[in-house]
Design an enzyme around this catalytic site. Structure first.
Site, PDB file in Angstrom:
ATOM      1  N   SER A 187     -11.479  15.372  -1.144  1.00  0.00           N
ATOM      2  CA  SER A 187     -11.362  16.824  -1.232  1.00  0.00           C
ATOM      3  C   SER A 187     -11.880  17.432   0.071  1.00  0.00           C
ATOM      4  O   SER A 187     -11.958  16.746   1.104  1.00  0.00           O
ATOM      5  CB  SER A 187     -12.135  17.361  -2.444  1.00  0.00           C
ATOM      6  OG  SER A 187     -11.832  18.724  -2.659  1.00  0.00           O
ATOM      7  N   ASN A 188     -12.234  18.702   0.051  1.00  0.00           N
ATOM      8  CA  ASN A 188     -12.756  19.386   1.233  1.00  0.00           C
ATOM      9  C   ASN A 188     -13.794  20.414   0.796  1.00  0.00           C
ATOM     10  O   ASN A 188     -14.119  20.523  -0.379  1.00  0.00           O
ATOM     11  CB  ASN A 188     -11.615  20.029   2.038  1.00  0.00           C
ATOM     12  CG  ASN A 188     -10.807  20.990   1.201  1.00  0.00           C
ATOM     13  OD1 ASN A 188     -11.297  22.031   0.767  1.00  0.00           O
ATOM     14  ND2 ASN A 188      -9.540  20.638   0.950  1.00  0.00           N
TER      15      ASN A 188
END
Length: 374
Positions: A187-188
């Protein structure tokens, strides 16, 4: 405080109290704040005057119930009229707004949620209950919305200026999650704050806003329909579907460019050897929408670390965008997790650089730009 804020905003306020409400605040206090007599019982015990719930319901432009307890919501859902507040609700011809307030277990109970769903179906505006510390000492949902938020919601509901009324706008926000196995994912750092602020600003101007949201801890803005997704593929499918009837799309989500080629069905165990993860490209949502947009408008975002302007201009051209909002992780106070942002609007050959501002202020400027596109 809520009564005072409503009057400061220019509203004329009349207060209906339940008998139980008098145990928390006196009618004299509410009469002083509202500058109007308070109605509690069906009849004035001093002179026998009848408090007409019908005339009060006809008088109001908005009937706000705050706080709305689980008991009151349940009675509203089933048409029970055993106090003046409830008979006024059943007689009201105006928009009813409720701000639920109760303990988290009561709020999350299936019965309460069913009652709220019934009220929404009948057109009652249900304000979001934020998470926080409750009277019981527990942490969770069930707090009444803050007075400022309630006044803002009422103002938006009754505001005659609806500059984007009739426009349907899709906003994407938040981070996507790409599963590696049942435990791990890619993810980020996106929190969704910028996208949610944009959705709120557009809704406040009268637009019908659908928010396609990835991972975030934020509450849904008032007046916005939210579609939750997890992966880049889910966001692509939802965005394509919602863009069908939209006039504009604002592509603010931080979508993964790559996703694992295969997702393990059980947890990958650690071993002494190196581990290589094969990745495949995800679909570029903005690019795909740009190919089919026709007369519709698309606003893109570019978060860059190097060659910011040239990379943003390239995205603007290649994805057939009408405008792109550029920000750089090298600018202090911009990027993921901040409550501020520093952006540059790029529209063809035009550039407009904004100073560092709150994301709410940036969202307002973006909404201004979207109005100009139309």
């Amino acid at each position: 405080m809520l009564c005072r804020l409503l009057r400061v905003a220019g509203a004329e306020v009349k207060v209906v109290m339940t008998p139980t409400a008098k145990e928390f605040i006196t009618p004299v206090t509410m009469a002083t704040l509202s500058k109007n007599p308070i109605a509690v019982e069906f009849y004035n015990p001093e002179n026998g005057d009848w408090h007409s719930h019908i005339s009060m319901g006809e008088w109001a432009d908005c009937y706000l119930i705050a706080p709305a307890t689980a008991n009151t919501l349940a009675k509203m859902a089933y048409g029970i009229a055993d106090n003046l507040l409830l008979t006024t609700y059943l007689s009201a011809r105006c928009q009813t707004v409720v701000a639920p307030a109760m303990d988290c277990d009561m709020f999350c109970h299936e019965a309460t949620q069913e009652n709220l769903a019934k009220l929404r179906e009948r057109g009652v505006v249900v304000l979001e209950s934020p998470e926080g510390e409750l009277a019981s000492g527990l942490m969770g949902k069930g707090r009444m919305a803050e007075p400022e938020q309630i006044v803002e919601a009422i103002d938006r509901l009754l505001s005659p200026k609806q500059s984007l009324a009739g426009r349907r706008i899709m906003v994407t926000a938040g981070a996507t999650i790409e599963a590696i196995d049942p435990v791990r994912y890619i993810s980020n750092h996106s929190t969704g704050k910028m996208g949610y602020a944009i959705a709120e600003s557009l809704a406040r101007r009268g637009a019908e806003v659908v928010l396609v949201s990835g991972k975030t801890a934020l509450q849904t803005p008032q007046g916005v329909r939210r579609v939750d997704v997890i992966s880049a593929e889910e966001m692509y499918n939802a965005a394509v579907a919602e863009f069908e009837g939209a006039d504009c799309a604002v592509m603010c989500a931080a979508v993964a460019d790559y996703t694992p080629a295969e997702v393990a069905t059980s947890k990958i165990k650690k071993s002494d050897s190196e581990f290589t993860l094969a990745l495949r490209k995800t679909k570029d949502i903005a690019f795909e929408l740009g190919k089919v947009k026709g007369a519709r408008k698309i606003v893109g975002f570019a978060l860059e670390t190097d060659n910011e302007q040239s990379n943003a201009e390239k995205k603007l051209r290649e994805k057939n965008l009408d405008m792109i909002v550029l920000n750089s992780l090298r600018d202090k106070g911009a990027g993921f997790g901040c409550d501020t942002n520093k952006v540059t609007f790029i529209d063809g050959s035009q550039r407009e650089e904004l100073p560092l501002a709150s994301k709410a202020e940036v969202a307002e400027r973006i909404a201004d730009k979207i109005e100009e596109l139309f």
